[in-house]
Write a protein that holds these residues in place. Sequence first.
Motif, PDB file in Angstrom:
ATOM      1  N   TYR A 123       0.878  -1.177   0.000  1.00 23.43           N
ATOM      2  CA  TYR A 123       0.000   0.000   0.000  1.00 23.43           C
ATOM      3  C   TYR A 123       0.910   1.220   0.000  1.00 23.43           C
ATOM      4  O   TYR A 123       1.707   1.420   0.919  1.00 23.43           O
ATOM      5  CB  TYR A 123      -0.908   0.002   1.230  1.00 23.43           C
ATOM      6  N   VAL A 124       0.798   2.030  -1.039  1.00 23.49           N
ATOM      7  CA  VAL A 124       1.605   3.244  -1.190  1.00 23.49           C
ATOM      8  C   VAL A 124       0.637   4.403  -1.355  1.00 23.49           C
ATOM      9  O   VAL A 124      -0.092   4.463  -2.349  1.00 23.49           O
ATOM     10  CB  VAL A 124       2.542   3.128  -2.416  1.00 23.49           C
ATOM     11  N   SER A 125       0.630   5.296  -0.376  1.00 27.87           N
ATOM     12  CA  SER A 125      -0.386   6.349  -0.382  1.00 27.87           C
ATOM     13  C   SER A 125      -0.344   7.216  -1.638  1.00 27.87           C
ATOM     14  O   SER A 125      -1.380   7.704  -2.082  1.00 27.87           O
ATOM     15  CB  SER A 125      -0.286   7.198   0.882  1.00 27.87           C
ATOM     16  N   ALA A 126       0.802   7.390  -2.243  1.00 27.45           N
ATOM     17  CA  ALA A 126       0.873   8.196  -3.468  1.00 27.45           C
ATOM     18  C   ALA A 126       0.039   7.581  -4.592  1.00 27.45           C
ATOM     19  O   ALA A 126      -0.521   8.296  -5.426  1.00 27.45           O
ATOM     20  CB  ALA A 126       2.322   8.344  -3.916  1.00 27.45           C
ATOM     21  N   PHE A 127      -0.069   6.257  -4.617  1.00 21.15           N
ATOM     22  CA  PHE A 127      -0.861   5.562  -5.636  1.00 21.15           C
ATOM     23  C   PHE A 127      -2.275   5.243  -5.159  1.00 21.15           C
ATOM     24  O   PHE A 127      -3.223   5.267  -5.927  1.00 21.15           O
ATOM     25  CB  PHE A 127      -0.217   4.225  -6.023  1.00 21.15           C
ATOM     26  N   ASP A 128      -2.401   4.865  -3.885  1.00 22.33           N
ATOM     27  CA  ASP A 128      -3.607   4.229  -3.394  1.00 22.33           C
ATOM     28  C   ASP A 128      -4.552   5.127  -2.606  1.00 22.33           C
ATOM     29  O   ASP A 128      -5.611   4.678  -2.195  1.00 22.33           O
ATOM     30  CB  ASP A 128      -3.219   3.031  -2.514  1.00 22.33           C
ATOM     31  N   HIS A 129      -4.186   6.362  -2.387  1.00 22.57           N
ATOM     32  CA  HIS A 129      -5.010   7.266  -1.582  1.00 22.57           C
ATOM     33  C   HIS A 129      -5.471   8.438  -2.430  1.00 22.57           C
ATOM     34  O   HIS A 129      -4.702   8.998  -3.196  1.00 22.57           O
ATOM     35  CB  HIS A 129      -4.212   7.773  -0.380  1.00 22.57           C
ATOM     36  N   VAL A 130      -6.721   8.785  -2.284  1.00 21.48           N
ATOM     37  CA  VAL A 130      -7.280   9.943  -2.974  1.00 21.48           C
ATOM     38  C   VAL A 130      -7.784  10.910  -1.907  1.00 21.48           C
ATOM     39  O   VAL A 130      -8.555  10.522  -1.017  1.00 21.48           O
ATOM     40  CB  VAL A 130      -8.454   9.520  -3.901  1.00 21.48           C
ATOM     41  N   ASP A 131      -7.357  12.164  -1.974  1.00 17.64           N
ATOM     42  CA  ASP A 131      -7.862  13.176  -1.046  1.00 17.64           C
ATOM     43  C   ASP A 131      -9.262  13.601  -1.449  1.00 17.64           C
ATOM     44  O   ASP A 131      -9.525  13.857  -2.617  1.00 17.64           O
ATOM     45  CB  ASP A 131      -6.947  14.414  -1.038  1.00 17.64           C
ATOM     46  N   GLN A 132     -10.147  13.637  -0.499  1.00 15.64           N
ATOM     47  CA  GLN A 132     -11.512  14.120  -0.656  1.00 15.64           C
ATOM     48  C   GLN A 132     -12.271  13.483  -1.827  1.00 15.64           C
ATOM     49  O   GLN A 132     -12.792  14.177  -2.702  1.00 15.64           O
ATOM     50  CB  GLN A 132     -11.509  15.646  -0.788  1.00 15.64           C
ATOM     51  N   PRO A 133     -12.387  12.156  -1.852  1.00 10.35           N
ATOM     52  CA  PRO A 133     -13.173  11.523  -2.909  1.00 10.35           C
ATOM     53  C   PRO A 133     -14.668  11.806  -2.722  1.00 10.35           C
ATOM     54  O   PRO A 133     -15.115  12.052  -1.612  1.00 10.35           O
ATOM     55  CB  PRO A 133     -12.889  10.032  -2.722  1.00 10.35           C
ATOM     56  N   VAL A 134     -15.402  11.782  -3.793  1.00 14.56           N
ATOM     57  CA  VAL A 134     -16.858  11.945  -3.733  1.00 14.56           C
ATOM     58  C   VAL A 134     -17.476  10.547  -3.756  1.00 14.56           C
ATOM     59  O   VAL A 134     -17.224   9.765  -4.679  1.00 14.56           O
ATOM     60  CB  VAL A 134     -17.376  12.793  -4.916  1.00 14.56           C
ATOM     61  N   ILE A 135     -18.247  10.250  -2.735  1.00 18.95           N
ATOM     62  CA  ILE A 135     -18.897   8.946  -2.594  1.00 18.95           C
ATOM     63  C   ILE A 135     -20.370   9.197  -2.301  1.00 18.95           C
ATOM     64  O   ILE A 135     -20.696  10.009  -1.437  1.00 18.95           O
ATOM     65  CB  ILE A 135     -18.249   8.130  -1.449  1.00 18.95           C
ATOM     66  N   PRO A 136     -21.277   8.503  -2.998  1.00 21.76           N
ATOM     67  CA  PRO A 136     -22.701   8.741  -2.746  1.00 21.76           C
ATOM     68  C   PRO A 136     -23.099   8.394  -1.308  1.00 21.76           C
ATOM     69  O   PRO A 136     -22.537   7.487  -0.694  1.00 21.76           O
ATOM     70  CB  PRO A 136     -23.421   7.811  -3.724  1.00 21.76           C
TER      71      PRO A 136
END
Length: 147
Positions: A123-136
């Motif tokens: 798990y590498v946050s640069a690849f696997d993390h998104v800041d403030q995603p929109v989720i229903p």
Amino acid sequence: MKPIGIVKSPVSEQSDENWGKVVSEIHINESFLPGLQGLREFSHITVVFFMHQATFNPSTDLARRPRGRADMPTVGIFAQRAKHRPNPLGITAVALVGIEKNVLIVRGLDAIDGSPVLDIKPYVSAFDHVDQPVIPEWMDRLMEGYF
């Protein structure tokens, strides 16, 4: 594709809750043992696995209410993480609890006992993390108690 290992889990049937507490093992084929070098330095890994007991029926699974719940909207299979998919692949980020030779001990893997493992990535946050995603909003309700 050929599996690189298999999941050994206390869970033998798919469930829709409490996966966050499940501790399971991933038994890696010994021929891949050199590929585990350096992995113990990571706190989390991403596991790609084959949901070997899942089925897919386009007439019932292509668009449906998640988990069949009446309080959920009807959405397409690609807008949900259901197990009944055209290609039953699971991808889950999990805590890496430990490594003992060719056995990875993980927490939070929502794969049942006997699931073939196709790949493992750190798990590498640069690849696997998104800041403030929109989720229903319905997805938040659906996931209550899952992990």
